[in-house]
Enzyme design. Structure first.
Site, PDB file in Angstrom:
ATOM      1  N   SER A   1       0.908  -1.220   0.031  1.00 13.75           N
ATOM      2  CA  SER A   1       0.056   0.017  -0.104  1.00 13.75           C
ATOM      3  C   SER A   1       0.907   1.231  -0.073  1.00 13.75           C
ATOM      4  O   SER A   1       2.090   1.049   0.373  1.00 13.75           O
ATOM      5  CB  SER A   1      -0.914  -0.113   1.275  1.00 13.75           C
ATOM      6  OG  SER A   1      -1.555   1.353   1.179  1.00 13.75           O
TER       7      SER A   1
ATOM      8  N   TYR B   1      -2.107  -0.596  10.663  1.00  7.97           N
ATOM      9  CA  TYR B   1      -1.937  -1.011   9.525  1.00  7.97           C
ATOM     10  C   TYR B   1      -0.613  -0.509   8.736  1.00  7.97           C
ATOM     11  O   TYR B   1      -0.083  -1.399   8.209  1.00  7.97           O
ATOM     12  CB  TYR B   1      -3.199  -0.413   8.790  1.00  7.97           C
ATOM     13  CG  TYR B   1      -3.032  -0.750   7.054  1.00  7.97           C
ATOM     14  CD1 TYR B   1      -3.855  -2.062   6.766  1.00  7.97           C
ATOM     15  CD2 TYR B   1      -2.923   0.180   6.396  1.00  7.97           C
ATOM     16  CE1 TYR B   1      -3.668  -2.233   5.472  1.00  7.97           C
ATOM     17  CE2 TYR B   1      -3.036  -0.358   4.923  1.00  7.97           C
ATOM     18  CZ  TYR B   1      -3.247  -1.469   4.580  1.00  7.97           C
ATOM     19  OH  TYR B   1      -3.455  -1.373   3.179  1.00  7.97           O
TER      20      TYR B   1
END
Length: 297
Positions: A156, A169
């Protein structure tokens, strides 16, 4: 559970040869589902894995609609369960005799900040998003060495730029990036290509699957409430113009089927802008200037 037999013929330049299996995690929705379909269209025998195979209906219907049901095989695999990892890989090797590629895609989000999130939530985020990747990659590597295969891992932009209210995260995705960047030259020495694929916002179920109760979270945020409310406003606007699932999956499939891929691949111009900001940011000020405005209206 099968959607047909896996063997396929040659599919042209850049495509997979007969019965070249790729294992993809997290394929019940989102980027994983789109990647499974794209890989099947490119000629791969696609082992589409998910924790709950009862959720395979959307994938199998799309595969039938696109004429690739004979190239999609659904297997159960939970990246935090060593037994399902071993069982799935054993089944793939028993049926196909080899594994040519692995796509680590499964992941889970976690919104909050350090003072408000339980430590166990941090551990869960690390287990799913980092240790799950390590465990499956480690188990798959002997087979990928034998086939001179590839490991493609979906990270990501949150694995490059730390994002407010995404500490668990982003910490996990930073760890994945460090793991894969360290592994890449070692794997290359034994014939295995390693790449990471970095999406920015993608229009998929990843955000909604977190089941966020915005009013309750803001009510419980105490001194962080104004910043959290501004953050929610921002992500709502960002996802209005998010990249499509198919567009995000396309570079993953290209990394599977083309010549040796670059180590770091972004899926959109927005992702390239974010990543380039970080990689040129020697003192950290550019990233802070990028993310601080996310917390004010």
């Amino acid at each position: 559970m099968r959607a047909g037999q896996g063997g396929v013929g040659l599919c042209g330049e850049g495509g997979a040869g007969p019965d070249q299996p790729v294992l993809i995690t997290g394929t019940s929705s989102g980027i994983g589902l789109a990647t499974a379909l794209g890989a099947a269209r490119a000629g791969w025998t696609t082992i589409a894995t998910m924790r709950d195979t009862a959720k395979a209906e959307a994938l199998l219907k799309a595969a039938a609609d696109q004429g690739v049901a004979d190239r999609i095989q659904v297997n159960r695999l939970d990246v935090v369960d060593a037994e399902t990892i071993a069982t799935c890989l054993d089944e793939v090797i028993a049926e196909h005799g080899r594994l040519d590629a692995l796509v680590n895609n499964a992941g889970a989000g976690q919104v909050g900040t350090a003072e408000l999130i339980e430590l166990d939530d941090f551990r869960t985020a690390m287990e799913v998003n980092f240790f799950g990747v390590v465990a499956l990659t480690r188990a798959a590597l002997p087979h990928l060495r034998a086939s001179q295969g590839r490991v493609i891992t979906v990270t990501s932009v949150g694995g490059i730029v730390g994002q407010p209210f995404n500490e668990p995260y982003c910490a996990a995705k930073f760890a994945v990036e460090g793991f894969m960047e360290s592994l890449a030259p070692v794997a290359a020495a034994v014939g295995v290509d390693v790449a990471v694929v970095e999406p920015a916002a993608v229009a998929c179920e990843f955000v909604t699957s977190m089941s966020l109760d915005r009013p309750a979270m803001i009510a419980e945020a105490g001194p962080y409430a104004p910043a959290l409310e501004a953050y929610f406003d921002r992500i709502q606007n960002v996802f209005v113009t998010a990249q499509s699932q198919a567009a995000a999956a396309a570079p993953i499939v290209e990394a599977l089927t083309g010549d040796r891929p670059a180590f770091r691949i972004q899926t959109s111009e927005r992702a390239r802008e974010v990543v380039s900001t970080k990689l040129a940011d020697l003192d950290g000020s550019a990233v802070q200037n990028l993310t601080r405005p996310w917390l004010t209206n």
